[in-house]
Design a protein around this motif. Structure first.
Motif, short mmCIF file in Angstrom:
data_model
loop_
_atom_site.label_atom_id
_atom_site.label_comp_id
_atom_site.label_asym_id
_atom_site.label_seq_id
_atom_site.Cartn_x
_atom_site.Cartn_y
_atom_site.Cartn_z
N ALA A 100 45.53 29.04 51.11
CA ALA A 100 44.30 29.80 51.96
C ALA A 100 43.18 29.55 51.51
O ALA A 100 42.23 29.85 52.20
N GLY A 101 43.02 29.02 50.26
CA GLY A 101 41.61 28.74 49.82
C GLY A 101 41.18 29.55 48.50
O GLY A 101 39.86 29.49 48.25
N ALA A 102 42.01 30.44 48.07
CA ALA A 102 41.79 31.36 46.82
C ALA A 102 41.54 30.56 45.66
O ALA A 102 42.15 29.62 45.43
N SER A 103 40.58 31.13 44.94
CA SER A 103 40.54 30.26 43.53
C SER A 103 41.32 30.88 42.33
O SER A 103 41.56 30.38 41.45
N GLY A 104 41.83 31.97 42.62
CA GLY A 104 42.65 32.80 41.73
C GLY A 104 43.50 33.72 42.20
O GLY A 104 43.47 34.40 43.32
N PHE A 105 44.51 34.19 41.39
CA PHE A 105 45.48 35.24 41.65
C PHE A 105 45.63 35.92 40.47
O PHE A 105 46.25 35.51 39.39
N LEU A 106 45.73 37.28 40.68
CA LEU A 106 45.80 38.31 39.50
C LEU A 106 46.48 39.51 39.99
O LEU A 106 46.22 39.96 41.04
N LEU A 107 47.50 39.80 38.97
CA LEU A 107 48.30 41.25 39.37
C LEU A 107 47.43 42.13 39.11
O LEU A 107 46.60 42.26 38.16
N LYS A 108 47.51 43.28 39.79
CA LYS A 108 47.04 44.48 39.61
C LYS A 108 47.09 45.27 38.31
O LYS A 108 46.19 46.13 38.06
N ASN A 109 48.26 45.00 37.84
CA ASN A 109 48.51 45.66 36.47
C ASN A 109 47.80 44.80 35.43
O ASN A 109 48.06 45.23 33.90
N ALA A 110 47.00 43.86 35.63
CA ALA A 110 46.21 43.19 34.39
C ALA A 110 45.53 44.02 33.98
O ALA A 110 44.87 45.16 34.35
N SER A 111 44.92 43.87 32.38
CA SER A 111 44.05 44.77 31.90
C SER A 111 42.79 44.62 32.41
O SER A 111 42.16 43.64 33.00
N PRO A 112 41.78 45.72 32.40
CA PRO A 112 40.39 45.65 32.67
C PRO A 112 39.79 44.35 32.49
O PRO A 112 38.91 43.63 33.07
N GLU A 113 40.07 44.02 30.98
CA GLU A 113 39.34 42.92 30.38
C GLU A 113 39.87 41.55 31.26
O GLU A 113 38.84 40.88 31.49
N ARG A 114 40.83 41.54 31.68
CA ARG A 114 41.52 40.34 32.33
C ARG A 114 40.83 40.09 33.48
O ARG A 114 40.54 39.12 34.15
N LEU A 115 40.64 41.36 34.42
CA LEU A 115 39.85 41.51 35.75
C LEU A 115 38.58 41.15 35.44
O LEU A 115 38.22 40.22 36.38
N ILE A 116 37.70 41.53 34.58
CA ILE A 116 36.45 41.10 34.45
C ILE A 116 36.26 39.39 33.81
O ILE A 116 35.64 38.76 34.55
N ASP A 117 37.35 38.98 33.53
CA ASP A 117 37.37 37.41 33.01
C ASP A 117 37.77 36.56 34.18
O ASP A 117 36.99 35.72 34.56
N ALA A 118 38.53 37.06 34.98
CA ALA A 118 38.90 36.41 36.11
C ALA A 118 37.85 36.53 37.11
O ALA A 118 37.59 35.48 37.82
N VAL A 119 36.93 37.57 37.47
CA VAL A 119 35.97 37.42 38.24
C VAL A 119 34.88 36.38 37.78
O VAL A 119 34.20 35.87 38.45
N ARG A 120 34.48 36.56 36.47
CA ARG A 120 33.70 35.69 35.73
C ARG A 120 34.24 34.05 35.76
O ARG A 120 33.22 33.23 36.26
N THR A 121 35.40 33.86 35.80
CA THR A 121 35.82 32.66 36.01
C THR A 121 35.87 32.11 37.48
O THR A 121 35.37 30.76 37.42
N VAL A 122 36.23 32.68 38.37
CA VAL A 122 36.31 32.04 39.61
C VAL A 122 34.66 32.05 40.07
O VAL A 122 34.27 31.25 40.78
#
Length: 226
Positions: A100-122
């Motif tokens: 569908a064009g997504a740049s990333g896929f993250l589970l909601k049970n990821a850590s807050p640090e992982r969410l922040i890193d994921a947003v920065r990465t994409v």
């Protein structure tokens, strides 16, 4: 308020989930949530209205789901990076999100640090290609019924017109490295890496980094993901 903040739209049908994500993301200096949406149609509207750098999309939402919203957002002029967030880890959801064009896929049970890193990465133009996700993308792509390529290795690279440095970048992409990691590996700046990645995609006629990873494995120009 800084004009160079990384701006984000949150789309989830649960108010508490959006509130939690907002708290996590806005705890990071330079991150700013500029809009929220409770379904996919609202998400597309919020993206049009706020022109964020990143949109975080839940998969399961009423009316228009996250996957359809991702498709509509990807079709917009100068679309934001799309990070799909979900509570389940099913291959179908993963591949539909990527298609569908997504740049990333993250589970909601990821850590807050992982969410922040994921947003920065994409936001930086990188795809979330963790090794296990890379393996699943490759497995799915190479299991497709389409005829395999008859051009492999050096012949494929020569036919595409990739330079030696672009080939190096392609192989590092296939290992799941980010632009920053590739820059460190090759002792060049991130801007140079971005130029090489853009050239690779253009010469191979590919949409994004994920397709480049698949191409590298299909043509035998990358090792197994770490």
């Amino acid at each position: 308020m800084a004009t160079d903040d990384l701006t984000i739209v949150l789309a989830d049908d649960h108010d508490l989930v959006r509130a939690g994500f907002r708290v996590i993301l806005e705890s990071e200096p330079g991150f700013r949530v500029v809009g929220e949406a409770a379904d996919g149609a609202e998400a597309v509207h919020a993206v049009r209205a706020h022109r964020p750098d990143v949109v975080c999309l839940d998969v399961q939402m009423p009316n228009v789901d996250g996957l359809e919203a991702a498709r509509r957002i990807a079709a917009l002029p100068d679309p934001p990076a799309v990070l799909v967030l979900t509570t389940f880890d099913h291959d179908d959801a993963l591949f539909q999100a990527l298609e569908a064009g997504a740049s990333g896929f993250l589970l909601k049970n990821a850590s807050p640090e992982r969410l922040i890193d994921a947003v920065r990465t994409v936001a930086a133009g990188d795809a979330l290609l963790a090794p296990d996700v890379t393996r699943r993308v490759i497995s799915r792509a190479t299991a497709a019924p389409s005829a395999p390529s008859t051009t492999r290795g050096d012949d494929a690279l020569a036919a595409a017109g990739l330079t030696d440095r672009e080939t190096d970048v392609l192989r590092l992409l296939a290992r799941g490295l980010s632009n920053a990691e590739i820059a460190t590996e090759l002792y060049v700046g991130e801007a140079t890496v971005k130029t090489h990645v853009s050239n690779v995609l253009q010469k191979l006629g590919l949409r994004d980094r994920i397709q480049a990873v698949v191409w590298a494995f299909e043509h035998g120009v990358a090792g197994n993901p770490a």
